[in-house]
Scaffold this active site. Structure first.
Site, mmCIF file in Angstrom:
data_model
loop_
_atom_site.group_PDB
_atom_site.id
_atom_site.type_symbol
_atom_site.label_atom_id
_atom_site.label_comp_id
_atom_site.label_asym_id
_atom_site.label_seq_id
_atom_site.Cartn_x
_atom_site.Cartn_y
_atom_site.Cartn_z
ATOM 1 N N LYS A 63 -3.530 8.412 -9.693
ATOM 2 C CA LYS A 63 -3.196 7.034 -10.055
ATOM 3 C C LYS A 63 -4.424 6.317 -10.626
ATOM 4 O O LYS A 63 -4.341 5.651 -11.660
ATOM 5 C CB LYS A 63 -2.658 6.309 -8.806
ATOM 6 C CG LYS A 63 -2.244 4.871 -9.027
ATOM 7 C CD LYS A 63 -1.201 4.456 -8.013
ATOM 8 C CE LYS A 63 -1.766 4.164 -6.633
ATOM 9 N NZ LYS A 63 -2.580 2.948 -6.556
ATOM 10 N N ASP A 75 -7.115 5.394 1.081
ATOM 11 C CA ASP A 75 -5.658 5.340 0.896
ATOM 12 C C ASP A 75 -4.907 6.338 1.783
ATOM 13 O O ASP A 75 -3.677 6.349 1.794
ATOM 14 C CB ASP A 75 -5.301 5.616 -0.570
ATOM 15 C CG ASP A 75 -5.729 4.464 -1.471
ATOM 16 O OD1 ASP A 75 -5.865 3.329 -0.979
ATOM 17 O OD2 ASP A 75 -5.932 4.716 -2.680
ATOM 18 N N ARG A 120 -1.903 -2.153 6.852
ATOM 19 C CA ARG A 120 -1.604 -0.754 7.215
ATOM 20 C C ARG A 120 -1.968 -0.426 8.660
ATOM 21 O O ARG A 120 -1.498 0.588 9.191
ATOM 22 C CB ARG A 120 -2.296 0.205 6.246
ATOM 23 C CG ARG A 120 -1.608 0.193 4.897
ATOM 24 C CD ARG A 120 -2.172 1.185 3.909
ATOM 25 N NE ARG A 120 -1.341 1.217 2.712
ATOM 26 C CZ ARG A 120 -1.708 1.701 1.538
ATOM 27 N NH1 ARG A 120 -2.929 2.214 1.393
ATOM 28 N NH2 ARG A 120 -0.879 1.693 0.521
HETATM 29 C C1 S3P Z 1 -8.544 2.053 -6.301
HETATM 30 C C2 S3P Z 1 -9.434 1.644 -5.353
HETATM 31 C C3 S3P Z 1 -9.075 1.462 -3.934
HETATM 32 C C4 S3P Z 1 -7.735 2.108 -3.584
HETATM 33 C C5 S3P Z 1 -6.688 1.856 -4.624
HETATM 34 C C6 S3P Z 1 -7.134 2.382 -5.975
HETATM 35 C C7 S3P Z 1 -8.998 2.213 -7.699
HETATM 36 O O1 S3P Z 1 -8.994 0.072 -3.653
HETATM 37 O O2 S3P Z 1 -7.283 1.648 -2.320
HETATM 38 O O3 S3P Z 1 -5.476 2.497 -4.262
HETATM 39 O O4 S3P Z 1 -8.303 2.862 -8.490
HETATM 40 O O5 S3P Z 1 -10.085 1.696 -8.016
HETATM 41 P P1 S3P Z 1 -10.300 -0.775 -3.177
HETATM 42 O O6 S3P Z 1 -11.271 -0.667 -4.252
HETATM 43 O O7 S3P Z 1 -9.807 -2.169 -3.000
HETATM 44 O O8 S3P Z 1 -10.721 -0.128 -1.900
#
Ligand code: S3P
Length: 444
Positions: A27, A322, A353
């Site tokens: 993702k 995550d 969560r």
């Molecule tokens: C992500 C960073 C994470 C993660 C999110 C995707 C990213 O969030 O939890 O699902 O793609 O940079 P945080 O940076 O807020 O920890």
């Protein structure tokens, strides 16, 4: 599929996970491929793109700003005709970021450097998530962004601001904050730098370099200078380790399992789940390690194992941020106590969560106690229950996996958001041996 449809997962107890599977694309990398591909000069070809709703929000946002994007095809091919850093056009409508915190926060940085105003909206969950963590430092760079009084979306990003580089000492270990500032830094005068309190996923830095944009990493300090250009590149998106994590835990806790998960992204800023599971006694073998388009990739063979409770090292928290919902399921199936600390960030994800998992595990007869920054879980027998995901995709999938060890069926309500990150989860999981089916109620 619309979120007006209500989706319930029903999982019959028992079973094991077997065979070889490939989970959908990463993702984080898929979002960034659209953002940087759009701002590049030339054509960027992406394969393995995640066709989850979150990444499609990012894709649609760039289309709305005049970028011609072909695909995605059924097999995840996307061709982006980049318009250059200054080629975006004002969208006619607000940009809808759906459930996606990554889209909203990274775009806050990128949009700050544009000549036009943009308003960004989100769904019910995203509309409750904190945005000040990006809007405050971006304002220090000269950006003008309005939030609600609570610091939540919608965001109104004013165009035509002059951005200047600065140094930011990040109070929270967040790749989204780091990335928002670096992306704004592309448009800023001089150098933009951030220092992370702990390492976080580095896909933005890697991909910028792949597009030929110089980025310096010096320990925890990352910097770049504004005013450069992005060349185009080919991007092969590996499978998402965060999606693979459900199957790593599932095959670990279900007796008789032996599963190979293919082509998984093994970026060292993402592999905390593997380290944590190994500390718990999981049998994970990394096979066939290779590098694909600047990101390490491998196949992971998982065999069922007896897990034990552990104290999770805090340094691993940002590297598995995550994966905690499903790691809590592993802890519930382990012998003894698991303690997590230093993870208050889990309270501001797509749901709280910590609380939501405590409630669901408690409904399954597990002794799980919330703490302000973590959780304490005593492993024990898991009874099935009806739980709600609170519209959080990873909670829905975590409790589905719990069905492998439940005494009676698990019913999980509000599972439509699984499509944000893992389209096809039910079919893939069922093919591997999880006795899961989907019940859909069309509303309205
Ligand atoms: C992500 C960073 C994470 C993660 C999110 C995707 C990213 O969030 O939890 O699902 O793609 O940079 P945080 O940076 O807020 O920890």
């Amino acid at each position: 599929m619309s979120h007006a449809d209500s989706i319930r997962f029903i999982v019959q107890p028992g079973g094991s996970l077997k065979g070889r599977i490939r989970v959908p694309g990463d993702k984080s990398i898929s979002h960034r491929s659209i953002m940087l591909g759009s701002l590049a000069e030339g054509t960027t070809e992406v394969s393995g793109f995640l066709q989850g709703e979150d990444c499609l929000c990012t894709l649609n946002a760039f289309r709305a700003m005049g970028v011609s994007i072909e695909g995605p095809t059924a097999d995840g091919r996307v061709v982006i005709h980049g318009v250059g850093l200054h080629g975006l056009r004002a969208p006619v409508h607000d940009l809808d970021m759906g459930n996606s915190g990554t889209s909203m926060r990274l775009m806050a940085g990128l949009m700050s450097g544009q000549a036009f105003d943009v308003r960004m909206n989100g769904d019910g969950s995203l509309s409750k998530r904190p945005m000040k963590r990006v809007t405050v430092p971006l304002a220090d760079m000269g950006a003008r962004i309005e939030t609600t009084a609570a610091g939540t979306p919608p965001l109104m990003v004013r165009g035509g601001s002059t951005l200047h580089g600065m140094h930011y000492d990040m109070p929270v270990a967040s790749a989204q904050v780091k990335s928002a500032l670096l992306l704004a830094g592309l448009y800023a005068e001089g150098e933009t730098s951030v220092t992370e309190p702990a390492p976080t996923r580095d896909h933005t830095e890697r991909m910028l370099r792949g597009f030929g944009y110089p980025v310096q990493t010096d320990g925890r300090r990352i910097s770049l200078k504004g005013g450069g250009r992005l060349g185009a590149m080919a991007i092969d998106v590996p499978s998402d380790i965060s999606s693979a994590a459900f199957f790593m835990v599932g095959a670990s806790i279900a007796p008789g399992s032996e599963l190979v998960i293919e082509h998984v992204g093994m970026n060292p800023t993402r592999t905390g789940v593997i380290e944590i599971l190994r500390l718990m006694g999981a049998d994970l073998e990394i096979q066939n390690p290779r590098e694909v388009g600047g990101e390490p990739v491998a196949d992971i063979r998982v065999r069922a194992a007896r897990l034990k409770g552990i104290r999770i090292p805090e340094a691993l928290v940002p590297l598995a941020i995550d994966e905690f919902p499903v790691l809590f399921v592993a802890a519930a199936c382990a012998d003894g106590e698991t303690v997590l600390t230093g993870a208050e960030e889990l309270r501001v994800k797509e749901s709280d969560r910590i609380q939501v998992m405590v409630d669901g595990l408690a409904a399954c007869g597990i002794d799980a106690r919330p703490t302000p920054d973590g959780i304490v879980i005593q492993g024990g027998p898991l009874s099935g229950a009806t739980v709600t995901s609170h519209n959080d995709h990873r909670i829905a999938m975590a409790f589905s996996i719990a069905g492998l060890r439940a005494a009676v069926p698990m019913t999980i309500d509000d599972c439509a958001t699984v499509n944000t990150s893992f389209p096809g989860f039910v079919a893939l999981a069922a093919g591997a041996g999880l006795a899961i089916r989907e019940q859909r109620t069309v509303q309205g």
